[in-house]
Design a protein around this motif. Sequence first.
Motif, PDB file in Angstrom:
ATOM      1  N   SER A 160       0.829  -1.200   0.000  1.00  0.00           N
ATOM      2  CA  SER A 160       0.000   0.000   0.000  1.00  0.00           C
ATOM      3  C   SER A 160       0.866   1.254   0.000  1.00  0.00           C
ATOM      4  O   SER A 160       1.859   1.331   0.730  1.00  0.00           O
ATOM      5  N   PRO A 161       0.509   2.256  -0.808  1.00  0.00           N
ATOM      6  CA  PRO A 161       1.275   3.506  -0.823  1.00  0.00           C
ATOM      7  C   PRO A 161       1.107   4.319   0.451  1.00  0.00           C
ATOM      8  O   PRO A 161       1.879   5.237   0.704  1.00  0.00           O
ATOM      9  N   TYR A 162       0.090   3.981   1.269  1.00  0.00           N
ATOM     10  CA  TYR A 162      -0.140   4.690   2.528  1.00  0.00           C
ATOM     11  C   TYR A 162      -0.659   3.702   3.560  1.00  0.00           C
ATOM     12  O   TYR A 162      -1.576   2.922   3.296  1.00  0.00           O
ATOM     13  N   THR A 163      -0.068   3.732   4.746  1.00  0.00           N
ATOM     14  CA  THR A 163      -0.564   2.933   5.866  1.00  0.00           C
ATOM     15  C   THR A 163      -0.560   3.795   7.127  1.00  0.00           C
ATOM     16  O   THR A 163       0.250   4.721   7.254  1.00  0.00           O
ATOM     17  N   PHE A 164      -1.469   3.468   8.057  1.00  0.00           N
ATOM     18  CA  PHE A 164      -1.600   4.265   9.273  1.00  0.00           C
ATOM     19  C   PHE A 164      -2.109   3.384  10.400  1.00  0.00           C
ATOM     20  O   PHE A 164      -3.141   2.725  10.275  1.00  0.00           O
ATOM     21  N   THR A 165      -1.388   3.367  11.523  1.00  0.00           N
ATOM     22  CA  THR A 165      -1.884   2.722  12.739  1.00  0.00           C
ATOM     23  C   THR A 165      -1.611   3.635  13.924  1.00  0.00           C
ATOM     24  O   THR A 165      -0.597   4.331  13.976  1.00  0.00           O
ATOM     25  N   ARG A 166      -2.535   3.606  14.889  1.00  0.00           N
ATOM     26  CA  ARG A 166      -2.416   4.412  16.101  1.00  0.00           C
ATOM     27  C   ARG A 166      -2.889   3.575  17.294  1.00  0.00           C
ATOM     28  O   ARG A 166      -3.867   2.842  17.189  1.00  0.00           O
ATOM     29  N   GLN A 167      -2.167   3.689  18.404  1.00  0.00           N
ATOM     30  CA  GLN A 167      -2.623   3.075  19.649  1.00  0.00           C
ATOM     31  C   GLN A 167      -3.761   3.924  20.207  1.00  0.00           C
ATOM     32  O   GLN A 167      -3.564   5.068  20.607  1.00  0.00           O
ATOM     33  N   THR A 168      -4.983   3.369  20.222  1.00  0.00           N
ATOM     34  CA  THR A 168      -6.151   4.156  20.587  1.00  0.00           C
ATOM     35  C   THR A 168      -7.283   3.245  21.031  1.00  0.00           C
ATOM     36  O   THR A 168      -7.286   2.040  20.702  1.00  0.00           O
ATOM     37  N   ASN A 169      -8.228   3.791  21.780  1.00  0.00           N
ATOM     38  CA  ASN A 169      -9.419   3.025  22.141  1.00  0.00           C
ATOM     39  C   ASN A 169     -10.630   3.442  21.307  1.00  0.00           C
ATOM     40  O   ASN A 169     -11.762   3.081  21.612  1.00  0.00           O
ATOM     41  N   ARG A 170     -10.385   4.235  20.265  1.00  0.00           N
ATOM     42  CA  ARG A 170     -11.440   4.670  19.349  1.00  0.00           C
ATOM     43  C   ARG A 170     -11.194   4.062  17.976  1.00  0.00           C
ATOM     44  O   ARG A 170     -10.143   4.293  17.362  1.00  0.00           O
ATOM     45  N   ALA A 171     -12.173   3.299  17.484  1.00  0.00           N
ATOM     46  CA  ALA A 171     -12.004   2.631  16.196  1.00  0.00           C
ATOM     47  C   ALA A 171     -11.795   3.616  15.055  1.00  0.00           C
ATOM     48  O   ALA A 171     -11.134   3.306  14.058  1.00  0.00           O
ATOM     49  N   THR A 172     -12.369   4.819  15.191  1.00  0.00           N
ATOM     50  CA  THR A 172     -12.277   5.802  14.112  1.00  0.00           C
ATOM     51  C   THR A 172     -10.915   6.486  14.037  1.00  0.00           C
ATOM     52  O   THR A 172     -10.664   7.271  13.125  1.00  0.00           O
ATOM     53  N   GLU A 173     -10.034   6.192  14.990  1.00  0.00           N
ATOM     54  CA  GLU A 173      -8.730   6.858  15.033  1.00  0.00           C
ATOM     55  C   GLU A 173      -7.602   6.023  14.448  1.00  0.00           C
ATOM     56  O   GLU A 173      -6.447   6.437  14.484  1.00  0.00           O
ATOM     57  N   THR A 174      -7.914   4.866  13.916  1.00  0.00           N
ATOM     58  CA  THR A 174      -6.868   4.041  13.329  1.00  0.00           C
ATOM     59  C   THR A 174      -7.443   3.317  12.122  1.00  0.00           C
ATOM     60  O   THR A 174      -8.643   3.392  11.840  1.00  0.00           O
ATOM     61  N   PHE A 175      -6.563   2.628  11.412  1.00  0.00           N
ATOM     62  CA  PHE A 175      -6.935   1.965  10.169  1.00  0.00           C
ATOM     63  C   PHE A 175      -6.957   0.459  10.376  1.00  0.00           C
ATOM     64  O   PHE A 175      -6.092  -0.089  11.053  1.00  0.00           O
ATOM     65  N   ALA A 176      -7.942  -0.215   9.793  1.00  0.00           N
ATOM     66  CA  ALA A 176      -8.084  -1.661   9.937  1.00  0.00           C
ATOM     67  C   ALA A 176      -6.934  -2.402   9.250  1.00  0.00           C
ATOM     68  O   ALA A 176      -6.166  -1.821   8.473  1.00  0.00           O
ATOM     69  N   ASN A 177      -6.845  -3.694   9.555  1.00  0.00           N
ATOM     70  CA  ASN A 177      -5.884  -4.583   8.894  1.00  0.00           C
ATOM     71  C   ASN A 177      -4.446  -4.076   9.000  1.00  0.00           C
ATOM     72  O   ASN A 177      -3.720  -3.980   8.007  1.00  0.00           O
ATOM     73  N   ASP A 178      -4.076  -3.736  10.238  1.00  0.00           N
ATOM     74  CA  ASP A 178      -2.700  -3.307  10.509  1.00  0.00           C
ATOM     75  C   ASP A 178      -2.262  -2.147   9.624  1.00  0.00           C
ATOM     76  O   ASP A 178      -1.131  -2.107   9.135  1.00  0.00           O
ATOM     77  N   GLY A 179      -3.178  -1.193   9.436  1.00  0.00           N
ATOM     78  CA  GLY A 179      -2.833   0.028   8.722  1.00  0.00           C
ATOM     79  C   GLY A 179      -3.167   0.043   7.255  1.00  0.00           C
ATOM     80  O   GLY A 179      -2.990   1.069   6.597  1.00  0.00           O
ATOM     81  N   LEU A 180      -3.668  -1.080   6.713  1.00  0.00           N
ATOM     82  CA  LEU A 180      -4.004  -1.129   5.287  1.00  0.00           C
ATOM     83  C   LEU A 180      -5.392  -0.595   4.992  1.00  0.00           C
ATOM     84  O   LEU A 180      -5.668  -0.127   3.892  1.00  0.00           O
ATOM     85  N   GLY A 181      -6.287  -0.681   5.970  1.00  0.00           N
ATOM     86  CA  GLY A 181      -7.682  -0.362   5.728  1.00  0.00           C
ATOM     87  C   GLY A 181      -8.415  -1.552   5.150  1.00  0.00           C
ATOM     88  O   GLY A 181      -7.803  -2.570   4.780  1.00  0.00           O
ATOM     89  N   ASN A 182      -9.738  -1.455   5.070  1.00  0.00           N
ATOM     90  CA  ASN A 182     -10.514  -2.536   4.467  1.00  0.00           C
ATOM     91  C   ASN A 182     -10.249  -2.610   2.971  1.00  0.00           C
ATOM     92  O   ASN A 182      -9.984  -1.586   2.326  1.00  0.00           O
TER      93      ASN A 182
END
Length: 386
Positions: A160-182
């Motif tokens: 993926s050209p872009y990935t994002f993960t954050r340690q958070t308790n809010r689902a909307t603050e991070t990306f699924a599938n270890d930063g890949l998104g759905n």
Amino acid sequence: MWLPNRIGLLLTNVRNAMWLRDSANQMQSYLPLLKPATSSNSIASLYRGVINLQARYLLTSPYCNSFQPPVESGIPPAENSASTDDKVFPAYNNQSVFECKYELDSLAAFLEVSSNYYKATKDIDFFKKYKWVDAINAILDVATTMMEPTYNQNGSVNTSPYTFTRQTNRATETFANDGLGNPSAPDTGLIRSGFRPSDDATIYQFLIPSNMMFASYLSSTAQIMSALPGQKSLGNRMAQMAVSLRESINKHGIVNDPVHGRIYAFEVDGYGSRNIMDDSNVPSLLSAPFIGYLDTKNNVYQNTRKVILSTANPYFMKGPVFNSIGGPHVGPGFGWPMASIIRILTSDDDAEIKQTLGELVSTTDGLGLMHEGINSFDSSKWTRQW
């Protein structure tokens, strides 16, 4: 050149960071006053400063949405505790970036503020200078790259050209599938967006309102590019991409509602999944005429409007004191005045306008300022009084 002593006009009140989208939206307040001018204290000069500053940011970190104050402002970089441990690719420098959530509408915001300036001033000479063309190329590179699907033809997973993960308790603050998104399907012609204009993560990455906004302002900035010496080919590429995006939105973004007929989905994945809702921030489905994508009389838009301004939209907040679209950013129960304003600006129904305006002015809790979100049952419960 941009003006350091005016940077305060462009910085969001939250932590002195500059969001590309928010700063472009702030400039719309000055549009009625925008005239051709060369004096250093003119509104036109402020516009040129915003465009140049955003171009600088885009050339440095085109996937990012929020930036630190420029060094010329004398304002020190702000700390963002939420993003301290973010794992983001491509990497960025937190001395210049405040947060790096990839949002397609941030790229569209640069096109928007550029288009607004040119339409009001016809100042083509400005776009020949500095790094405007380079910034457009950076935007097109991101947009083209973010059309890539999740899987290759042989079934392997694309890098993926872009990935994002954050340690958070809010689902909307991070990306699924270890930063890949759905997963996103191939050959849709749509551009992926990691996050919404609310800064919440997308569920399905083909966010239709952001694709609408990008197509709309890509078309108008293509006219600027075509007027520049030696850039007609690039201008044609931009215009063709805008047309292609519209075709893809029509093909994948319009779905059948069992009650209202053909409507725009909020998000799709190209596999047949769709998210039927609308969010409060702009661009939204409600704002499609406001961002110049279509006319308010468009049948699919009117069908969509009936859905998203009713309880058929899971984020339409209905109550005795306030009725408006909200979103997961603040959560159920809170509608946003921003969405009510867009409702007014996209309506020619006097009764609807009067009722919505009445709700806005009667729910300030005596402070005289519109809030970010208002509880639909109790106007004394709100977020961000400014």
